[in-house]
Design a protein around this motif. Structure first.
Motif, PDB file in Angstrom:
ATOM      1  N   UNK A  24      87.740  14.001 108.249  1.00  0.00           N
ATOM      2  CA  UNK A  24      89.101  14.176 107.755  1.00  0.00           C
ATOM      3  C   UNK A  24      89.823  12.841 107.885  1.00  0.00           C
ATOM      4  N   UNK A  25      90.491  12.403 106.808  1.00  0.00           N
ATOM      5  CA  UNK A  25      91.222  11.136 106.801  1.00  0.00           C
ATOM      6  C   UNK A  25      92.643  11.348 106.308  1.00  0.00           C
ATOM      7  N   UNK A  26      93.553  10.476 106.747  1.00  0.00           N
ATOM      8  CA  UNK A  26      94.882  10.418 106.150  1.00  0.00           C
ATOM      9  C   UNK A  26      94.768   9.693 104.821  1.00  0.00           C
ATOM     10  N   UNK A  27      95.806   9.749 104.010  1.00  0.00           N
ATOM     11  CA  UNK A  27      95.789   9.026 102.733  1.00  0.00           C
ATOM     12  C   UNK A  27      95.712   7.519 102.930  1.00  0.00           C
ATOM     13  N   UNK A  28      96.140   7.033 104.085  1.00  0.00           N
ATOM     14  CA  UNK A  28      96.067   5.592 104.353  1.00  0.00           C
ATOM     15  C   UNK A  28      94.685   5.183 104.864  1.00  0.00           C
ATOM     16  N   UNK A  29      93.775   6.151 105.039  1.00  0.00           N
ATOM     17  CA  UNK A  29      92.412   5.834 105.446  1.00  0.00           C
ATOM     18  C   UNK A  29      92.123   5.949 106.934  1.00  0.00           C
ATOM     19  N   UNK A  52      95.468  21.986 114.650  1.00  0.00           N
ATOM     20  CA  UNK A  52      96.518  21.939 115.678  1.00  0.00           C
ATOM     21  C   UNK A  52      96.670  20.519 116.199  1.00  0.00           C
ATOM     22  N   UNK A  53      97.912  20.078 116.325  1.00  0.00           N
ATOM     23  CA  UNK A  53      98.192  18.724 116.787  1.00  0.00           C
ATOM     24  C   UNK A  53      98.216  17.680 115.686  1.00  0.00           C
ATOM     25  N   UNK A  54      97.946  18.109 114.446  1.00  0.00           N
ATOM     26  CA  UNK A  54      97.944  17.201 113.299  1.00  0.00           C
ATOM     27  C   UNK A  54      99.224  17.447 112.505  1.00  0.00           C
ATOM     28  N   UNK A  55      99.887  16.384 112.109  1.00  0.00           N
ATOM     29  CA  UNK A  55     101.151  16.497 111.379  1.00  0.00           C
ATOM     30  C   UNK A  55     100.941  17.066 109.975  1.00  0.00           C
ATOM     31  N   UNK A  56     101.959  17.722 109.445  1.00  0.00           N
ATOM     32  CA  UNK A  56     101.921  18.193 108.063  1.00  0.00           C
ATOM     33  C   UNK A  56     101.737  17.001 107.135  1.00  0.00           C
ATOM     34  N   UNK A  68      75.200  10.362  98.313  1.00  0.00           N
ATOM     35  CA  UNK A  68      76.324  10.984  97.618  1.00  0.00           C
ATOM     36  C   UNK A  68      77.547  11.059  98.523  1.00  0.00           C
ATOM     37  N   UNK A  69      78.711  10.994  97.892  1.00  0.00           N
ATOM     38  CA  UNK A  69      79.980  11.147  98.593  1.00  0.00           C
ATOM     39  C   UNK A  69      80.872  12.052  97.765  1.00  0.00           C
ATOM     40  N   UNK A  70      81.537  12.969  98.458  1.00  0.00           N
ATOM     41  CA  UNK A  70      82.458  13.878  97.790  1.00  0.00           C
ATOM     42  C   UNK A  70      83.748  13.917  98.605  1.00  0.00           C
ATOM     43  N   UNK A  71      84.877  13.857  97.927  1.00  0.00           N
ATOM     44  CA  UNK A  71      86.170  13.885  98.604  1.00  0.00           C
ATOM     45  C   UNK A  71      87.025  14.984  97.982  1.00  0.00           C
ATOM     46  N   UNK A  72      87.738  15.694  98.843  1.00  0.00           N
ATOM     47  CA  UNK A  72      88.648  16.739  98.374  1.00  0.00           C
ATOM     48  C   UNK A  72      89.967  16.574  99.107  1.00  0.00           C
ATOM     49  N   UNK A  73      91.039  16.697  98.373  1.00  0.00           N
ATOM     50  CA  UNK A  73      92.384  16.558  98.937  1.00  0.00           C
ATOM     51  C   UNK A  73      92.886  17.930  99.386  1.00  0.00           C
TER      52      UNK A  73
END
Length: 105
Positions: A24-29, A52-56, A68-73
């Motif tokens: 899991x990554x933030x949009x800033x990486x 839990x403990x992760x900001x909205x 292979x790499x797959x990313x989902x938002x």
């Protein structure tokens, strides 16, 4: 569900046994959490991300192996948030995605 609150189920299919990493990554990486890092059998799999403990906010689920790499938002919201629109799947390398991995959130 997407958007989700607190927990979400991440389902994916693997065509053949392989080493994978699901992170899991933030949009800033920035790396938030690594849920799987190792060998996994072929077939359908499901894992729960307890945020839990992760900001909205908007996060990227990244599933990859050697080829292979797959990313989902996904969107994490608190109980007071309204409906949020997402863009769906965002591939890193379009030429290698094919049908080797499928990430469904």
């Amino acid at each position: 569900p997407n958007p989700f609150n607190s927990q979400t189920r991440i389902s994916f299919s693997i065509l053949s046994e392989t080493d994978i990493k699901l992170s899991i990554y933030t949009l800033s990486g920035r790396l938030v959490n690594t849920l799987i890092n190792g060998n996994i059998s072929a077939g359908k799999h499901c894992i729960v991300w307890d945020s839990n403990g992760v900001a909205s906010g908007v996060y990227l689920l990244r599933l990859n192996n050697q080829r292979h790499t797959r990313i989902h938002e996904v969107v994490l919201v608190d109980n007071s948030a309204g409906n949020v629109r997402t863009r769906g799947d965002v591939p890193l390398r379009r030429d290698t995605l094919a049908h080797a991995m499928r990430l469904i959130v």
